[in-house]
Scaffold this active site. Sequence first.
Site, PDB file in Angstrom:
ATOM      1  N   SER A 168       0.853  -1.188   0.000  1.00 51.73           N
ATOM      2  CA  SER A 168       0.000   0.000   0.000  1.00 51.73           C
ATOM      3  C   SER A 168       0.886   1.234   0.000  1.00 51.73           C
ATOM      4  CB  SER A 168      -0.899   0.016   1.230  1.00 51.73           C
ATOM      5  OG  SER A 168      -0.125   0.389   2.356  1.00 51.73           O
ATOM      6  N   LYS A 169       0.249   2.369  -0.004  1.00 49.74           N
ATOM      7  CA  LYS A 169       0.988   3.637  -0.016  1.00 49.74           C
ATOM      8  C   LYS A 169       2.013   3.710   1.113  1.00 49.74           C
ATOM      9  CE  LYS A 169      -2.086   7.054  -1.993  1.00 49.74           C
ATOM     10  NZ  LYS A 169      -3.094   7.988  -1.550  1.00 49.74           N
ATOM     11  N   ARG A 170       1.687   3.078   2.208  1.00 54.24           N
ATOM     12  CA  ARG A 170       2.583   3.091   3.359  1.00 54.24           C
ATOM     13  C   ARG A 170       3.990   2.616   2.999  1.00 54.24           C
ATOM     14  NH1 ARG A 170       2.411  -0.424   6.841  1.00 54.24           N
ATOM     15  NH2 ARG A 170       0.824  -1.682   5.829  1.00 54.24           N
ATOM     16  N   HIS A 171       4.048   1.733   2.012  1.00 60.75           N
ATOM     17  CA  HIS A 171       5.345   1.173   1.652  1.00 60.75           C
ATOM     18  C   HIS A 171       6.134   2.072   0.709  1.00 60.75           C
ATOM     19  CE1 HIS A 171       2.979  -2.385   2.903  1.00 60.75           C
ATOM     20  NE2 HIS A 171       4.113  -2.673   3.515  1.00 60.75           N
ATOM     21  N   GLY A 172       5.654   3.290   0.517  1.00 56.89           N
ATOM     22  CA  GLY A 172       6.368   4.204  -0.376  1.00 56.89           C
ATOM     23  C   GLY A 172       5.608   4.336  -1.677  1.00 56.89           C
TER      24      GLY A 172
END
Length: 507
Positions: free
Chosen positions: A267-271
Site C-alpha cells: 500500500s501507499k505506506r510502503h512508499g
Amino acid sequence: MNNNARVRYAPSPTGMQHIGGVRTALFNYFFARSRGGAFVLRVEDTDQSRSHPEALQDIYDTFEWLGIAADESPRTGGPYGPYVQSERIDLYRRYAEELIAAGRAYYDYTSVPRDEAPRGANSRDDVAEEPSESNEKGTAGAYNFEGRHLSPEEIEKRKAAGVVPVVRLLIPQDGKTEFNDLVLGTIKRKNKDLPPDPILLKSDGFPTYHLANVVDDHLMEITHVLRAQEWVPSTPLHLLIYEAFGWDPPEFAHLPMVMGKDGSKLSKRHGSTSVVEFRRQGYLPEAIMNYITLLGWSYDDSREFFTREELEELFSLEKINKAPAVFDYRKLDWFNGQYLRELPEDRLVGELMPYMEAEGWTSVPAERADRERLRALLPLIRERLKVLGDVVPLVRFLFEDVTEWSAEELIPKKATARDAGRWLELAWAVVEKIGLEDQDAVDQALRAAAEEIDTKVGNLLMPLRVAITGSSVSPPLVGSIRELGLERARKRVAGAQAVLERAATSD
Ligand code: GLU
C-alpha cells in the site's frame, strides 16, 4: 497452442496505475502474446463519481511507457467495442431485464438509492483492488432479502411515491458454487454465504461491477480472466450470473497478492507505488516490467533477467505461484541499476538529460554540447546510479558552486577538526604534486600518504571529498577533481580549510 485465447485488463479509472494493476496488465498481456491470442483493454468506469480522465490518460501513458499495446481498446477500437463501460449502459439494462424475465433477478423497491446513502463504505486505498459494492445501502447494514417479499400493493405504493428500484440477482440459498481456479485450485462457496442478492443495476440505471464485468467478459468472448486475488470472493457470484444467463464462464486465474516487506498488503505506506512516481524517479520501463513480472511468476528457480520479447514467448500460467509475492524496493533498485549499466551510452544520456534540464544545468532545449558534457561524465557516475534521478546529487558539484561546508561532514567520525584540517592539507598537497593526468598515480600516492601517517585512506579522503563536492557521497574523488578543474578545486579546498580552522579554534 490455443490461438483463440482472449484476455482483458479491466481497470477502473479511479486512480493512478500502481504496481498491482500493472502486474495484472502485464500478466494478461504476456499470456495473450505467448498464446498468440488477443489482449483487450476495457475501461470499467461505471462508478462515475470516482472515475476521472487523468486516471484514464495514466493507463494509456503507462502502457505506452512500458511498450505494451492492447489489441483492442477504447483507442484502437476493435470488433467487440465500445471498450468503455459507460458507453455500453443500455446494454447492461437490457441484460438485467433479461434476467428478470427469466426469474433470476428482481426489482427491489426497498433499497435506498445510493446517493441518499452515506458515503464512505467503499473507500479504498489506491493500491488494493477491492471488489465494489454489493449493497446499495452503503453503511446501513446488510441486505436482508426484504425486496424479495414485498407485496404487489406495497410495490405499487412505493412506485407511486417515486421510489426507483434497483435490480438484484436472486441468489439461491441452497447448494454451492464451485470453480477450478487455474492458480489456486478448487474454490467452493456455499451459496448462502455469498453476499445476499447483490445489486446488478443501480437505481440510477448504472450497472454494478458484477453485472457489467460478466456481461462484457461474455460479449467480448474473454476466455481467461486473470485478475488480482482480491476478486476471488466475487467469482462465485459471477459464476451464478453466467449460469443465470445460460452462458459458459471463462477460466479464472487469480494472481497472488503483492505484499510489502513487512508482510502486509502493498500500500501507499510502503512508499511510492504508482507507476508515474517510479517513472519520475528514473526507473527504466524495462526494469519495472522485468521486476513486476517476477512478482508471482518465475521461469525457473534462477533466471531473473528477461526482455519483453522473451516474456512474450516464455510466460505461462503454469508458472504463476500461489504464494504471495514480496515487493522489495531494494531489489527493484538493484534491477534498475543493472539495466542502467547495460544501457547504450546514447540512450543513457538521453534518459538523463531531462533531469539535467530540470535543474537548469543545460541550455533549453538541451544542445549537443550539453549531451557531450554529460557523456564525458558517464564513466564517473554510471556505476553509482540506481535511478536516473541519482544523476542530480552526483554531479551537482560540477554545475553549482559549493560555498558552504558543514564542519560535521568535513570531519570524519572519531576525528577532530584539527585532524581533518591536517588530512585535507596533506591530501591536497598530494593532488597538487602529482597532478591529474594519471589518476591511478594519484590514488596510489594518496594511499601511500595515508599509510605513512597511519590512518585509513577513507579518513584522509573524506575532508577532501566534502571540500570538493559539498557531500560525503560522491563519484570517485580523483575523477571528480579532474572534472572540476584544479583551479576551482583549489578554491573549494581553501574554503573548507577555513571552516575547519574555525571549528578547531572553538574545539
Ligand atoms: N474493474 C475491476 C478493477 O478495477 C476489474 C476486476 C476484474 O478484472 O474483474 O480491477
